[in-house]
Design a protein around this motif. Structure first.
Motif, PDB file in Angstrom:
ATOM      1  N   UNK A 191     -10.196   6.317   3.954  1.00  0.00           N
ATOM      2  CA  UNK A 191      -9.845   4.899   3.908  1.00  0.00           C
ATOM      3  C   UNK A 191     -10.102   4.290   2.530  1.00  0.00           C
ATOM      4  N   UNK A 192      -9.953   5.063   1.458  1.00  0.00           N
ATOM      5  CA  UNK A 192     -10.056   4.504   0.123  1.00  0.00           C
ATOM      6  C   UNK A 192      -8.858   3.578  -0.129  1.00  0.00           C
ATOM      7  N   UNK A 193      -9.041   2.534  -0.965  1.00  0.00           N
ATOM      8  CA  UNK A 193      -7.926   1.595  -1.190  1.00  0.00           C
ATOM      9  C   UNK A 193      -6.653   2.272  -1.680  1.00  0.00           C
ATOM     10  N   UNK A 194      -6.792   3.242  -2.578  1.00  0.00           N
ATOM     11  CA  UNK A 194      -5.595   3.922  -3.074  1.00  0.00           C
ATOM     12  C   UNK A 194      -4.870   4.683  -1.972  1.00  0.00           C
ATOM     13  N   UNK A 195      -5.627   5.371  -1.120  1.00  0.00           N
ATOM     14  CA  UNK A 195      -5.011   6.098  -0.007  1.00  0.00           C
ATOM     15  C   UNK A 195      -4.245   5.149   0.912  1.00  0.00           C
ATOM     16  N   UNK A 196      -4.890   4.056   1.288  1.00  0.00           N
ATOM     17  CA  UNK A 196      -4.268   3.119   2.220  1.00  0.00           C
ATOM     18  C   UNK A 196      -3.029   2.476   1.606  1.00  0.00           C
ATOM     19  N   UNK A 197      -3.080   2.170   0.312  1.00  0.00           N
ATOM     20  CA  UNK A 197      -1.916   1.579  -0.349  1.00  0.00           C
ATOM     21  C   UNK A 197      -0.742   2.550  -0.356  1.00  0.00           C
ATOM     22  N   UNK A 198      -1.020   3.829  -0.666  1.00  0.00           N
ATOM     23  CA  UNK A 198       0.053   4.834  -0.690  1.00  0.00           C
ATOM     24  C   UNK A 198       0.629   5.057   0.707  1.00  0.00           C
ATOM     25  N   UNK A 199      -0.229   5.119   1.726  1.00  0.00           N
ATOM     26  CA  UNK A 199       0.258   5.301   3.096  1.00  0.00           C
ATOM     27  C   UNK A 199       1.073   4.094   3.551  1.00  0.00           C
ATOM     28  N   UNK A 200       0.636   2.914   3.148  1.00  0.00           N
ATOM     29  CA  UNK A 200       1.382   1.711   3.516  1.00  0.00           C
ATOM     30  C   UNK A 200       2.768   1.734   2.891  1.00  0.00           C
TER      31      UNK A 200
END
Length: 846
Positions: A191-200
């Motif tokens: 749930x790192x910000x970069x991961x969540x942004x890419x998944x979004x």
């Protein structure tokens, strides 16, 4: 029986609210009188989700014994017997326990749909089968439970459940998704910000593609040929000339005027070999359009206006941007040009913009990289000029301008032979020489209308004419071929130099390189294949274009790269002259693959090294710095409990004081470790409010001796806009660090002053100081400068102070103290000035 409908709630990550949205929809349907049941919903002990299950009929689950445990799965038979109108089935990608009716839950759903039951389900974007590799490269986690994309695409409705990464992390930190003991690990990993942004972004793009596909399908089924302007799609027609950059920027400005505007640049290449443009210029334009958020496309077609319009209508474009022609005025006698043709045939539903630019009217110049092949149109023109031209010239000389002399007749026929050579090469020129000499003999050499020649001088003239014609045709043809060969070599050198420069600088990815190959040679698809050994199957390292070749044998052109790699192209068979450049592309593709693998290994090694460094530092902290206060506490407690010694009240007080000091130091060490953990996981959420510094700084001095610090905080300082607790922790860590390094008897000065719109807190010590090259390194975790004694900390104090200060939109840095020592400067934002209340108007007396 009619098939049931499928509605899917799609999310970017766990916890965005898919199940909650599904249950909310179920309650709405139940209120409308719809027969809706819960076939399988997993609430994961989330209170709000669990509450939403109240009031809904829940069907019993099937219990399955597996490896000594009891598991529950959806009972498909029970749902079929109940035969509701709507069934709620959570987690579409779930893999059923062995022994279940079906292997996957989506197969259970297919049975329900076939029985006429409407199904509402949920799935996350990372569970789509086609995105497995992409998700793994982003998160480092391979999803074992997947669902075929086609199953989700066939859904009658797909609704995206969206949430910003910051909101999802706050929900996670509050314990609304996972249990508290799993929160820190989840926030620092998946749930790192970069991961969540890419998944979004993946979820949004996938849904957008699904909408476009549905619109295209609808238009095809209903035979809608007109363009629907659902959103502005602007097609930029590129010629490869320098004006392309102007057109792309203009199109980007047009797209910005409408919400959701999209720019698609397209280059139409002919199907006869290397493109007739500078590959360097085309690559620059491709980079520009991608930097501006658009896409680049390459289409093969000999009829440029028709190909451009077909592409625009195929992507449902609303506007076409073209540049005013670069042709000179006299060249318009050959036709109206691409811009005028496209504007005439575009129809009322497609706007065409003709943009002026600096290259208007300057001409296109010589074609580049066409090789020795003159093209079909030029060869046909050469034969027409060489065979029909002499007959037309004979008619003109006999009927319009007769009796101009045999010498002039020969010069005119020789001119026609040279024109045939320029257009079609040597063979049309030879044909022109033969036909021309025959016509000269028959119509213009006495006696006319016979093949005999009376005057010997005329025989010499005819022979000289034929010889000169053949010689001139040979020279002209040779010069034309040399010119084209030079142009081809120039184009090849531009391709190779640009390619080598980009690859060596690491600016070109594999897919970009393969796309350049496809554009350069006008192919349908390009793939780089590799295998481990001679008998191993081929695998695709990268591909572009539709239907890429899966084996070298299935390709129209294949170029081997070493023993276990091949570049395979589909579209047409290339001539041998193109293979030299293609071999260079293949070699560079292998270099790109090797570099990508080496970079991946280097990144993994760097992560391992960083992890080892952190683990070593933590082990050192636990083994020494944390054990030291524990050992002191243990010794004092053991002494107090000993029956062999009668301790006086003073001794007992001293031992209790040692226990208290050890506990305080242990609490400080553990606190710093926890603070650093919060900073690394990004869970520090400051609550900003107006605060007086003279209320915060004194509270931060509780961990140091009373006579070790001198305060200088003016009462006239403006208020600061900070989180009081975080600022107190940051100041405390900086002050404690300064006290540790100050000489005995020297006080640490803590002062504050206002500067512009910020307030600075300066912590000044007279210790040994820090050299300039180490002033930034001391703020890194687990760093202790110089010969700091063991047991005084784990080297986290300054790192935590900087992290908390930056969370407050402030800064902290180190400076040299005049006269020796170190000064820490904390700068935080000043509170916004309060608006003065306007004075009330005086009321008039009676």
């Amino acid at each position: 029986m009619a098939r049931g409908t499928l509605r899917i709630y799609l999310g970017a990550a766990p916890g965005v609210g898919k199940t909650y949205a599904m249950l909310s929809e179920a309650h709405r349907r139940v209120e409308r009188g719809t027969d809706c049941v819960v076939a399988f919903v997993e609430h994961h002990h989330r209170p709000r989700t669990e509450v939403m299950l109240h009031g809904l009929e829940q069907l019993p689950r099937r219990e399955i014994e597996y490896r000594g445990g009891i598991f529950t799965e959806m009972d498909v038979d029970a749902v079929l017997r109940r035969a509701p109108k709507v069934a709620l089935v959570d987690e579409l990608a779930h893999t059923n326990v062995p022994g279940s009716r079906n292997t996957k839950r989506w197969q259970d759903v297919e049975e329900l749909l076939a029985a006429g039951i409407d199904v509402i389900s949920t799935v996350n974007i990372q569970h789509l089968e086609s995105l497995g590799d992409v998700v793994e490269s982003i998160t480092g986690v391979r999803q074992r439970e997947t669902v075929p994309d086609e199953v989700v695409r066939r859904a009658d409705q797909i609704e995206l459940v969206d949430m910003s990464p910051q909101a999802l992390r706050r929900r996670m930190a509050h314990g609304n998704i996972y249990k508290p003991d799993k929160v820190d690990a989840a926030l620092s990993n998946y749930f790192r910000p970069g991961n969540l942004t890419a998944l979004r972004e993946l979820a949004l793009l996938w849904v957008a593609d699904r909408v476009d596909a549905y619109l295209t399908e609808y238009r095809s089924e209903h035979r809608v040929s007109t363009i629907w302007g659902s959103r502005e799609r602007i097609v930029v027609g590129l010629t490869g000339g320098p004006e392309g950059r102007t057109l792309i920027r203009r199109a980007a400005r047009l797209a910005e005027k409408g919400a959701g505007g999209e720019v698609m640049a397209v280059y139409i290449s002919r199907s006869d070999g290397l493109t007739a443009v500078s590959p360097k210029e085309l690559a620059l334009q491709r980079t520009l359009v991608e930097d501006l958020g658009g896409t680049f496309h390459q289409v093969v077609g000999d009829d440029i206006p028709a190909a451009l319009l077909d592409f625009a209508r195929g992507v449902n474009a609303t506007q076409i941007v073209l540049g005013v022609s670069r042709r000179r005025s006299w060249q318009y006698v050959f036709g109206p040009g691409v811009g005028a043709t496209v504007a005439r045939e575009s129809g009322p539903d497609l706007d065409v913009h003709l943009i002026t630019h600096a290259e208007v009217g300057k001409g296109r110049g010589l074609p580049v990289a066409r090789g020795a092949r003159l093209g079909r149109s030029r060869v046909i023109g050469g034969w027409l000029a060489g065979v029909l031209g002499p007959f037309l010239l004979t008619w003109l000389l006999n009927s319009v301008v007769p009796d101009i002399g045999l010498a002039n007749d020969m010069l005119l026929f020789l001119t026609l032979t040279v024109a045939a050579a320029l257009l079609g090469g040597l063979l049309p020129a030879l044909a022109s020489a033969v036909v021309g000499s025959t016509l000269l003999n028959w119509f213009f050499t006495p006696p006319v209308h016979t093949l005999t020649i009376a005057d010997p001088q005329n025989i010499v003239a005819i022979v000289v004419f034929v010889g000169v014609a053949v010689a001139v045709a040979s020279v002209v043809d040779l010069a034309a071929r040399r010119t084209h060969q030079a142009a081809r070599l120039r184009a090849e050198s531009e391709i190779l130099s640009f390619l080598a420069g980009n690859v060596l600088r690491g600016e070109t990815g594999l897919e970009d390189l393969l796309e350049r190959v496809r554009e350069t040679f006008g192919m349908e698809s390009v793939a780089l294949l590799e295998r481990a050994g001679e008998k191993d199957p081929w695998t695709c390292a990268g591909s572009v274009g539709p239907r890429p070749a899966t084996t070298p044998d299935a390709a129209d052109v294949d170029v081997p790269v070493g023993d276990h790699m091949a570049l395979s192209l589909r579209g047409r068979v290339l001539p041998a002259a193109d293979r030299r450049v293609l071999a260079a592309f293949a070699a560079q593709a292998a270099v790109v693959v090797d570099r990508r693998r080496l970079k991946g290994e280097a990144d993994r090694a760097e992560k391992l090294a960083e992890g080892n460094r952190i683990r070593t530092a933590l082990l050192a902290a636990v083994s020494h710095d944390l054990r030291t206060p524990l050992a002191g506490i243990k010794a004092a407690v053991t002494s107090l409990r000993s029956d062999d010694v009668e301790w006086s009240e003073e001794d007992q007080a001293e031992l209790l004081e040692a226990i208290e000091e050890g506990a305080d130091r242990l609490d400080q060490l553990v606190g710093n470790l926890l603070d650093m953990s919060r900073l690394q996981t990004g869970t520090v959420a400051p609550v900003l409010r107006e605060t007086d510094l003279d209320e915060v700084v004194p509270m931060a001095l509780g961990g140091v001796p009373e006579d070790s610090v001198e305060l200088d905080i003016p009462e006239t300082l403006p208020m600061v806009h900070v989180d009081r607790g975080l600022l107190e922790r940051a100041v405390a860590n900086v002050v404690e660090n300064a006290v540790k390094h100050s000489p005995p008897g020297e006080k640490v000065l803590v002062s504050a002053s206002a500067l512009a719109n910020r307030v600075e807190v300066r912590v000044v010590d007279r210790g040994p100081g820090v050299p300039d090259e180490a002033k930034e390194r001391i703020f890194e975790p687990f760093q202790r400068y110089g010969d700091s004694p063991r047991g005084v900390g784990v080297g986290l104090g300054l790192a935590v102070a900087r992290g908390f200060t930056e969370a407050l939109r402030g800064t902290v840095h180190a400076e040299d103290t005049p006269g020796g020592g170190l000064t820490m400067v904390l700068s935080v934002p000043m509170a916004p000035e309060r608006l003065e209340q306007p004075a009330l108007p005086a009321t008039a007396g009676p």
